[in-house]
Design a protein around this motif. Structure first.
Motif, PDB file in Angstrom:
ATOM      1  N   PRO A 164     -10.337   1.472 -13.632  1.00 41.69           N
ATOM      2  CA  PRO A 164      -9.662   1.241 -12.347  1.00 41.69           C
ATOM      3  C   PRO A 164      -8.181   1.602 -12.399  1.00 41.69           C
ATOM      4  O   PRO A 164      -7.509   1.354 -13.395  1.00 41.69           O
ATOM      5  CB  PRO A 164      -9.846  -0.259 -12.129  1.00 41.69           C
ATOM      6  CG  PRO A 164      -9.968  -0.834 -13.501  1.00 41.69           C
ATOM      7  CD  PRO A 164     -10.621   0.224 -14.343  1.00 41.69           C
TER       8      PRO A 164
ATOM      9  N   GLU B 225       0.812  -1.220   0.000  1.00 43.57           N
ATOM     10  CA  GLU B 225       0.000   0.000   0.000  1.00 43.57           C
ATOM     11  C   GLU B 225       0.845   1.269   0.000  1.00 43.57           C
ATOM     12  O   GLU B 225       1.976   1.291   0.495  1.00 43.57           O
ATOM     13  CB  GLU B 225      -0.946   0.003   1.211  1.00 43.57           C
ATOM     14  CG  GLU B 225      -2.014  -1.065   1.089  1.00 43.57           C
ATOM     15  CD  GLU B 225      -3.066  -1.001   2.178  1.00 43.57           C
ATOM     16  OE1 GLU B 225      -4.001  -1.827   2.117  1.00 43.57           O
ATOM     17  OE2 GLU B 225      -2.957  -0.160   3.090  1.00 43.57           O
TER      18      GLU B 225
ATOM     19  N   SER C  40      -2.910   7.677  -9.722  1.00 46.97           N
ATOM     20  CA  SER C  40      -3.642   6.963  -8.661  1.00 46.97           C
ATOM     21  C   SER C  40      -3.403   7.593  -7.296  1.00 46.97           C
ATOM     22  O   SER C  40      -4.229   7.451  -6.394  1.00 46.97           O
ATOM     23  CB  SER C  40      -3.202   5.487  -8.592  1.00 46.97           C
ATOM     24  OG  SER C  40      -3.349   4.866  -9.835  1.00 46.97           O
TER      25      SER C  40
ATOM     26  N   PRO D 152      -4.303  -0.341  -7.333  1.00 51.06           N
ATOM     27  CA  PRO D 152      -4.932  -0.607  -6.030  1.00 51.06           C
ATOM     28  C   PRO D 152      -3.981  -0.346  -4.859  1.00 51.06           C
ATOM     29  O   PRO D 152      -2.778  -0.251  -5.057  1.00 51.06           O
ATOM     30  CB  PRO D 152      -5.291  -2.094  -6.111  1.00 51.06           C
ATOM     31  CG  PRO D 152      -4.321  -2.668  -7.091  1.00 51.06           C
ATOM     32  CD  PRO D 152      -3.939  -1.566  -8.039  1.00 51.06           C
TER      33      PRO D 152
END
Ligand SMILES: *Cc1c(COP(=O)(O)O)cnc(C)c1O
Length: 413
Positions: A171, A141, A158, A174
């Protein structure tokens, strides 16, 4: 060089009668003038109209347009006939530049690339690679901040806090967590030793409104990064290389990053980016882990060496601080008299005029009509990024033009 050498592109008329603007992908709305010449803080159109450029190509041409130093560096570099070799081969310019960068920052190793976004993309990959040396697979992360801007590629967009830049392309990457500048609890709430690979922040947020991050907050981030075994990344793509009045803005405090990303002004207007990587992160990298065809080429590296010699000189940095005082002093009475402008923020020569309404675009347009080029930083901040070596008198001149621009916008309201 011979003045009578035939031009590489002959001066013939337009290739077709079509408006050449139609050949440009419509990602920008550039003003209609055609700029054909530059000198110091001045840009000149094909009609001979002169503009005082307080954008510096968005903090890129820190030594002004047509800088004799940059020109000489380019000419010197071309003497040896090397523009590009690729990273398959060594050249002295690139290695010497790496040494120079490490000397002025912190012990480490350098990766060269071609832009700010590329530098940040690389830093994110390096952080993940390092995080997984001992950490679990879940340690990927990235913690980023409200008001941030880190670039327009998939990874960097992002972690950029501008919905309009992100949403059309979802998308995205992540594992992005958001926190608030100045609120360490908001960082702790999303930080975790098994999940957090990186914390990335601009020591002065540029696009997000020229917001200096308190140095004490960077120190708090250092502590959280250490607790989590995450890489702390400082993005000084815009505020680095003396624009802030220190060589790097993080040097206003005592926290050191694990990686420092730089780009915009590094090579005097030629495209270049770099990541300075602390030894512990660098040691996780193997040949083949990342790469670039153009990064660190001999021409750009030679020019960057010359720029670096100039902008790291303590008397040059003192000059930036002096110009800051002069410009902020000239702007103070303007803010005082204005019903729209509420203050000036920023450091060195990365300054933002804060408005009490979302009218930055109107002020930028009005200043343009006064012959002063500015750029917005969000809806209610007008950004001012003059060359770092600008004539001090021109700071007063810019302030006068800005005052007239503000007055027209206020009169139209
Ligand atoms: C401009 C900027 C970038 C992106 O740099 P590009 O060269 O446009 O890719 C990244 N971070 C910050 C802080 C910037 O100002």
């Amino acid at each position: 060089m011979h003045a009578d050498t035939a031009k590489a592109v002959p001066d013939v008329g337009p290739a077709s009668t079509d408006d050449p603007r139609h050949a440009m992908l419509g990602l920008y709305r550039p003003s209609p003038e055609l700029f054909v010449r530059g000198e110091g803080p001045w840009l000149e159109t094909d009609q001979g109209q002169r503009f005082l450029d307080f954008t510096s190509g968005i903090a890129v041409t820190a030594l002004g347009h047509g800088s004799p130093l940059v020109r000489r560096a380019i000419e010197d570099a071309l003497e040896c006939g090397l523009i590009h070799t690729s990273n398959l081969f060594r050249t002295p310019a690139c290695e010497q530049l790496a040494l120079q960068l490490v000397e002025v920052t912190f012990p480490g190793k350098v990766f060269f690339c071609n832009s700010g976004a590329e530098a940040n993309e690389a830093s994110l990959k390096f952080a993940r690679r390092w995080a997984r040396v001992d950490g679990p697979h879940s340690k990927y992360e990235i913690i980023t901040f409200r008001g941030s801007f880190h670039g327009r590629m998939f990874g960097t967009v992002s972690i950029t806090d501008r919905a309009a830049y992100r949403e059309p392309f979802e998308p995205l990457v992540p594992g992005v967590q958001w926190a608030e500048v100045g609120n360490i609890e908001s960082v702790r709430a999303v930080a975790h030793p098994d999940r957090t690979a990186a914390i990335i922040i601009e020591p002065i947020q540029g696009e997000g409104g020229v917001m200096p991050v308190p140095p004490a907050f960077l120190t708090e981030l250092r502590a959280v990064a250490d607790e989590c075994g995450a890489a702390l990344i400082f993005d000084e793509v815009q505020c680095g290389f003396s624009r802030s009045g220190r060589l790097f803005a993080y040097q206003y405090g005592d926290a050191l990053p694990d990686m420092l990303t730089v780009a915009k002004p590094i090579a005097g207007g030629l495209p270049m980016g770099a990541v300075i990587v602390a030894p512990h992160v660098a040691s996780a990298m193997q040949p083949g882990d990342h790469g670039t065809t153009f990064g660190g080429g001999p021409l750009v590296s030679s020019v960057a060496r010359a720029v670096l010699c100039t902008v790291t000189d303590p008397s040059f940095i003192e000059g930036v601080q002096k110009r800051h005082e002069r410009f902020v002093g000239a702007l103070a009475p303007i803010v005082e008299q204005s019903s729209l402008a509420t203050g000036v923020r920023g450091r060195g020569l990365i300054l933002g005029l804060k408005l009490n309404a979302p009218r930055a675009a109107d002020v930028v347009a009005a200043a343009h009509r006064e012959g002063l080029l500015l750029v917005g930083a969000g809806p209610d901040v007008v950004r001012m990024l003059p060359p770092l070596n600008i004539d001090e008198d021109l700071l007063d001149e810019a302030a006068h033009r800005l005052a007239r621009a503000l007055a027209t916008v206020e009169a139209a309201a």
